[in-house]
Design a protein around this motif. Structure first.
Motif, PDB file in Angstrom:
ATOM      1  N   UNK A 161       0.942  -1.161   0.191  1.00 39.19           N
ATOM      2  CA  UNK A 161      -0.118   0.064  -0.535  1.00 39.19           C
ATOM      3  C   UNK A 161       0.872   1.308  -0.094  1.00 39.19           C
ATOM      4  N   UNK A 162       1.332   1.160   0.434  1.00 38.99           N
ATOM      5  CA  UNK A 162       3.072   2.561   1.128  1.00 38.99           C
ATOM      6  C   UNK A 162       3.707   3.302  -0.648  1.00 38.99           C
ATOM      7  N   UNK A 163       3.740   1.664  -1.314  1.00 37.24           N
ATOM      8  CA  UNK A 163       4.497   2.298  -2.298  1.00 37.24           C
ATOM      9  C   UNK A 163       4.060   2.272  -3.629  1.00 37.24           C
ATOM     10  N   UNK A 164       2.363   1.417  -3.402  1.00 36.25           N
ATOM     11  CA  UNK A 164       1.076   2.343  -4.164  1.00 36.25           C
ATOM     12  C   UNK A 164       0.787   3.396  -4.121  1.00 36.25           C
ATOM     13  N   UNK A 165       0.644   3.780  -2.660  1.00 39.93           N
ATOM     14  CA  UNK A 165       0.482   5.417  -2.816  1.00 39.93           C
ATOM     15  C   UNK A 165       1.675   6.555  -3.620  1.00 39.93           C
ATOM     16  N   UNK A 166       2.896   6.038  -3.210  1.00 38.65           N
ATOM     17  CA  UNK A 166       3.791   7.349  -3.728  1.00 38.65           C
ATOM     18  C   UNK A 166       3.510   6.511  -5.505  1.00 38.65           C
ATOM     19  N   UNK A 182       3.050  18.783  19.799  1.00 39.14           N
ATOM     20  CA  UNK A 182       3.680  17.984  18.498  1.00 39.14           C
ATOM     21  C   UNK A 182       2.969  17.009  18.612  1.00 39.14           C
ATOM     22  N   UNK A 183       3.424  16.604  17.608  1.00 41.43           N
ATOM     23  CA  UNK A 183       2.424  14.836  16.569  1.00 41.43           C
ATOM     24  C   UNK A 183       3.046  13.971  16.200  1.00 41.43           C
ATOM     25  N   UNK A 184       2.102  13.179  16.808  1.00 36.53           N
ATOM     26  CA  UNK A 184       2.295  11.376  16.639  1.00 36.53           C
ATOM     27  C   UNK A 184       1.706  10.921  15.462  1.00 36.53           C
ATOM     28  N   UNK A 185       2.140  10.621  14.375  1.00 34.83           N
ATOM     29  CA  UNK A 185       2.160  10.792  13.144  1.00 34.83           C
ATOM     30  C   UNK A 185       1.957   9.140  12.583  1.00 34.83           C
ATOM     31  N   UNK A 186       0.808   8.031  12.466  1.00 32.60           N
ATOM     32  CA  UNK A 186       1.083   6.393  12.300  1.00 32.60           C
ATOM     33  C   UNK A 186       0.808   6.296  10.408  1.00 32.60           C
ATOM     34  N   UNK A 187       0.778   5.162  10.305  1.00 29.13           N
ATOM     35  CA  UNK A 187       1.241   4.993   8.980  1.00 29.13           C
ATOM     36  C   UNK A 187       1.452   6.336   8.125  1.00 29.13           C
ATOM     37  N   UNK A 188       2.817   6.947   7.999  1.00 25.05           N
ATOM     38  CA  UNK A 188       3.877   8.009   7.439  1.00 25.05           C
ATOM     39  C   UNK A 188       3.133   8.029   6.033  1.00 25.05           C
ATOM     40  N   UNK A 189       3.735   6.678   5.275  1.00 22.97           N
ATOM     41  CA  UNK A 189       3.915   6.504   4.626  1.00 22.97           C
ATOM     42  C   UNK A 189       5.432   6.956   3.388  1.00 22.97           C
ATOM     43  N   UNK A 190       5.825   6.733   2.605  1.00 21.89           N
ATOM     44  CA  UNK A 190       6.767   6.774   1.947  1.00 21.89           C
ATOM     45  C   UNK A 190       6.601   9.076   2.086  1.00 21.89           C
ATOM     46  N   UNK A 236       9.116  -2.091   5.608  1.00 17.04           N
ATOM     47  CA  UNK A 236      10.783  -1.636   5.695  1.00 17.04           C
ATOM     48  C   UNK A 236      11.007  -0.243   4.664  1.00 17.04           C
ATOM     49  N   UNK A 237      10.478  -0.486   3.875  1.00 17.32           N
ATOM     50  CA  UNK A 237      10.637   0.613   3.152  1.00 17.32           C
ATOM     51  C   UNK A 237      10.689   1.643   3.350  1.00 17.32           C
ATOM     52  N   UNK A 238       9.627   2.465   4.228  1.00 16.76           N
ATOM     53  CA  UNK A 238       9.516   3.658   5.155  1.00 16.76           C
ATOM     54  C   UNK A 238      10.575   4.404   4.907  1.00 16.76           C
ATOM     55  N   UNK A 239      10.867   3.142   6.658  1.00 16.20           N
ATOM     56  CA  UNK A 239      12.560   2.772   7.613  1.00 16.20           C
ATOM     57  C   UNK A 239      13.626   2.862   6.109  1.00 16.20           C
ATOM     58  N   UNK A 240      13.786   2.896   5.162  1.00 16.16           N
ATOM     59  CA  UNK A 240      14.820   3.100   4.153  1.00 16.16           C
ATOM     60  C   UNK A 240      14.950   4.520   3.984  1.00 16.16           C
ATOM     61  N   UNK A 241      13.574   4.607   3.679  1.00 18.67           N
ATOM     62  CA  UNK A 241      13.690   6.788   3.547  1.00 18.67           C
ATOM     63  C   UNK A 241      13.525   7.694   4.570  1.00 18.67           C
ATOM     64  N   UNK A 242      12.923   6.864   6.111  1.00 25.79           N
ATOM     65  CA  UNK A 242      12.933   8.102   7.255  1.00 25.79           C
ATOM     66  C   UNK A 242      13.886   9.045   7.468  1.00 25.79           C
ATOM     67  N   UNK A 243      15.494   8.685   6.572  1.00 29.31           N
ATOM     68  CA  UNK A 243      16.129   9.842   7.547  1.00 29.31           C
ATOM     69  C   UNK A 243      15.504  11.392   6.463  1.00 29.31           C
ATOM     70  N   UNK A 244      14.527  11.281   4.958  1.00 29.58           N
ATOM     71  CA  UNK A 244      14.248  12.628   4.801  1.00 29.58           C
ATOM     72  C   UNK A 244      13.308  12.914   5.770  1.00 29.58           C
ATOM     73  N   UNK A 290       9.950   2.283  13.321  1.00 30.27           N
ATOM     74  CA  UNK A 290       9.338   1.171  12.740  1.00 30.27           C
ATOM     75  C   UNK A 290       7.918   0.407  13.268  1.00 30.27           C
ATOM     76  N   UNK A 291       7.089   0.252  12.806  1.00 36.19           N
ATOM     77  CA  UNK A 291       5.788  -0.026  14.196  1.00 36.19           C
ATOM     78  C   UNK A 291       3.963  -0.216  13.677  1.00 36.19           C
ATOM     79  N   UNK A 292       3.911  -1.085  14.064  1.00 38.08           N
ATOM     80  CA  UNK A 292       2.265  -1.404  13.543  1.00 38.08           C
ATOM     81  C   UNK A 292       0.699  -0.986  14.627  1.00 38.08           C
TER      82      UNK A 292
END
Ligand SMILES: C[S@@+](CC[C@H](N)C(=O)[O-])C[C@H]1O[C@@H](n2cnc3c(N)ncnc32)[C@H](O)[C@@H]1O
Length: 274
Positions: free
Chosen positions: A17-22, A74-82, A108-116, A130-132
């Protein structure tokens, strides 16, 4: 799946879903399998690109309103996406440079780009975990979260285009309730959620495509989306189709042509915890 991707836990054997949304947002961080599935969705529901864009625009407006009018820092954003610019912390920190944001996603792909997502203002702080969302207690007790958020002060819980990936069998209302229980009075819920209300046959096709690709989804009615706000003080204009939630005509994200409810097909709302 390539060895590199497998080592990172990224499954490229099925669409995600995250990559389709991208893909819907015009990004480049997806694989062919995601593009194919996204194009199948777009063939059934051409509005998906508008829906994704309006979803981001709602997030921008809701974040600004919470920062400017409700003192949220303060924000807690869950399901952040790429990451897609502007990310939530960039919107929040453009209003309050000291804003703190914790991002969470289970891809895990979102983690790859988390530096952004970590490019915070010097005054503010951001982090990524990385959490569910199906394990709210695990998410809330992550040590990284405690380093950034003070749970004794108001936090905006941001669940944008996430809860339709949590079916009724997974207790979506209980999950949101447990997350909100951990936050003090003055906290907020900002939520967007795709809906079949305006075109049930099309959304049945979208449901079948996601579910057939291994991602169960449950798109909900306005009444069922409103249930997520039970016990909160809903801000005007209530649970509304995305482009009708406090439209800001000066917003550069606003479309140049009129939108219809069926094209957007997204319920949105913001509530404050009394
Ligand atoms: C449609 S995207 C929305 C991205 C962003 N919130 C926005 O509105 O622009 C949904 C995101 O939710 C994430 N997601 C789906 N199920 C999840 C779960 N159980 N826990 C955490 N994240 C999840 C996906 O990986 C994806 O990044």
């Amino acid at each position: 799946m390539s060895n590199t991707h497998a080592a990172r836990g990224i499954d490229t054997s099925r669409p995600h879903s995250a990559r389709m949304y991208d893909f819907y947002l015009g990004g480049k961080d997806h694989f062919d399998i995601d593009k194919q599935a996204a194009e199948t969705v777009a063939a059934a529901y051409p509005g998906i690109f508008v829906c994704a864009r309006e979803n981001r625009a709602f997030m921008h407006r809701a974040t600004r309103v919470l920062a400017q009018e409700h003192g949220i820092r303060q924000w807690l954003d869950i399901g952040t996406g790429i990451p897609t610019e502007p990310n939530l912390h960039q919107v929040a920190q453009s209003v309050v440079p000291e804003a703190r944001v914790v991002y969470a996603d289970n891809d895990p792909l979102v983690l790859k780009y988390a530096e952004r997502l970590m490019r915070s203002t010097p005054q503010g702080r951001t982090t990524y975990i990385e959490a569910d969302v199906n394990n709210p207690e695990g998410l809330l007790s992550a040590p990284e979260l405690a380093q950034i958020l003070d749970l004794n002060r108001p936090v905006a819980l941001s669940l944008n285009a996430l809860m339709h990936f949590v079916t009724d069998a997974q207790d979506p209302y209980g999950i949101v309730g447990r997350l909100l229980d951990a936050l003090p009075s003055g906290s907020a819920l900002a939520l967007s959620h795709c809906t079949p209300d305006f075109d049930p046959p099309t959304w049945q096709k979208v449901t079948d495509i996601y579910t057939g690709a291994g991602t169960p989804v449950q798109f909900r009615s306005q009444k069922d989306v409103a249930r997520f706000f039970d016990g909160l003080d809903l801000l005007d204009p209530g649970v509304t189709v995305g482009h009708r939630w406090r439209p800001d005509l000066s917003d550069k994200d606003e479309p140049t042509q009129p939108l219809t409810d069926a094209t957007v097909s997204l319920w949105t709302g913001v509530g404050i915890k009394p």
